[in-house]
Write a protein that holds these residues in place. Structure first.
Motif, PDB file in Angstrom:
ATOM      1  N   ARG A  13       5.106  -3.469  -6.731  1.00  0.00           N
ATOM      2  CA  ARG A  13       4.176  -4.345  -6.029  1.00  0.00           C
ATOM      3  C   ARG A  13       4.277  -5.794  -6.501  1.00  0.00           C
ATOM      4  O   ARG A  13       3.755  -6.698  -5.843  1.00  0.00           O
ATOM      5  N   ASP A  14       4.927  -5.998  -7.650  1.00  0.00           N
ATOM      6  CA  ASP A  14       5.130  -7.379  -8.110  1.00  0.00           C
ATOM      7  C   ASP A  14       5.922  -8.175  -7.080  1.00  0.00           C
ATOM      8  O   ASP A  14       5.672  -9.373  -6.859  1.00  0.00           O
ATOM      9  N   ASN A  70       3.734  -8.927  -4.126  1.00  0.00           N
ATOM     10  CA  ASN A  70       2.785  -9.982  -4.503  1.00  0.00           C
ATOM     11  C   ASN A  70       3.436 -11.363  -4.435  1.00  0.00           C
ATOM     12  O   ASN A  70       2.796 -12.347  -4.026  1.00  0.00           O
ATOM     13  N   ARG A  80       0.820  -1.215   0.000  1.00  0.00           N
ATOM     14  CA  ARG A  80       0.000   0.000   0.000  1.00  0.00           C
ATOM     15  C   ARG A  80       0.850   1.260   0.000  1.00  0.00           C
ATOM     16  O   ARG A  80       0.423   2.309  -0.470  1.00  0.00           O
ATOM     17  N   GLU A 119       5.150   2.916  -6.806  1.00  0.00           N
ATOM     18  CA  GLU A 119       5.050   2.412  -8.177  1.00  0.00           C
ATOM     19  C   GLU A 119       4.376   1.046  -8.184  1.00  0.00           C
ATOM     20  O   GLU A 119       4.654   0.193  -7.342  1.00  0.00           O
ATOM     21  N   ASP A 120       3.509   0.858  -9.186  1.00  0.00           N
ATOM     22  CA  ASP A 120       2.819  -0.428  -9.297  1.00  0.00           C
ATOM     23  C   ASP A 120       3.794  -1.569  -9.600  1.00  0.00           C
ATOM     24  O   ASP A 120       3.587  -2.717  -9.178  1.00  0.00           O
TER      25      ASP A 120
END
Length: 274
Positions: free
Chosen positions: A168-169, A172, A160, A164-165
């Protein structure tokens, strides 16, 4: 009621205990069918043979038998190793009882095989060790589950906060691996279950392994994909297959690392027939 010689013979012949009768010269006078089976010899053909011609043990054992004749002293021996004429070694307990008959001392040998009992005892010890190991594994599995929840929660909170998206890898991967470890621990804690089979594209499994390896190696390993897109889905347990392929790739990484070539390593994941 008086028991006749024929009835005595009938009783001896039907005993399950191997029984031999030796004369004062340690030569065979009689053996019952149980002894014939144990020693793999014929009582009729062996009549009159010296004890060492039936089976061998040790020089000390022969001395003990001669002493039993001379002193009329019974004795018992535990876990003796007898070698038959066929070369087979058997573990037995045997009792020697001197019998005075018509002025001559005879020796009655009662032989009890121990191999089966020792094998059962060994199997019971192995089962006990397995049960102890199972309890240790279950205890360890419980201890593993506790921090897994914390790791997963921390990864969710970190995801959260990441700006940067793309970053998030990595979180994950942490979350998904924590879930997979939790499922593995659940299987360890519970009873053995059948695999959770489902039609799965094998390349999804390979790509999941690639993402894990890339995160672990931090770019030190080059993964080459050689896929056959025409392959149909297969019925597999995807979690188990991921773990199996991941173990193989990690073994390859360790082999490369042992050769000090980790930064030059290339691993090919191939689903295409050569």
């Amino acid at each position: 009621m008086t028991i006749s010689d024929a009835q005595h013979r009938l009783l001896l012949d039907n005993l399950t205990t191997a029984t031999l009768l030796l004369n004062a010269d340690l030569r065979l006078e009689y053996m019952n069918p149980a002894a014939e089976m144990l020693l793999a010899v014929s009582g009729q053909r062996s009549h009159g043979q010296f004890i060492s011609e039936l089976f061998t043990e040790s020089t000390e054992a022969l001395s003990s038998l001669r002493q039993a004749v001379e002193q009329a002293h019974p004795f018992t021996k535990r876990e003796a190793q007898l070698t038959s004429l066929t070369g087979q070694t058997i573990t037995v307990d045997y009792a020697v009882t001197p019998i005075l008959h018509q002025g001559q001392t005879l020796l009655l040998l009662e032989v009890h095989p121990r191999d089966r009992l020792l094998r059962i005892t060994k199997e019971e010890a192995q089962l006990s060790k397995q049960e102890t190991t199972k309890m240790l594994v279950r205890g360890l599995a419980h201890e593993i589950k506790n921090p897994l929840g914390g790791i997963r929660g921390a990864a969710q909170l970190l995801a959260r906060e990441l700006p940067e998206d793309g970053l998030r890898d990595y979180t994950n991967v942490i979350i998904e691996e924590a879930d997979r470890l939790r499922n593995l621990v659940d299987r360890m804690l519970g009873s053995n279950k059948l695999p959770s089979l489902a039609m799965t594209n094998i390349h999804e499994v390979l790509e999941r392994v690639c993402s894990l390896v890339e995160a672990e190696s931090q770019g030190c390993i080059t993964l080459v994909r050689d896929y056959d897109p025409s392959l149909p889905d297969v019925l597999i347990d995807s979690e188990q297959m991921i773990q199996a392929v991941l173990n193989i790739v990690r073994n390859a990484m360790q082999a490369i690392s042992s050769q000090n070539e980790l930064r030059l390593g290339r691993i090919t994941l191939r689903s295409r027939a050569l």
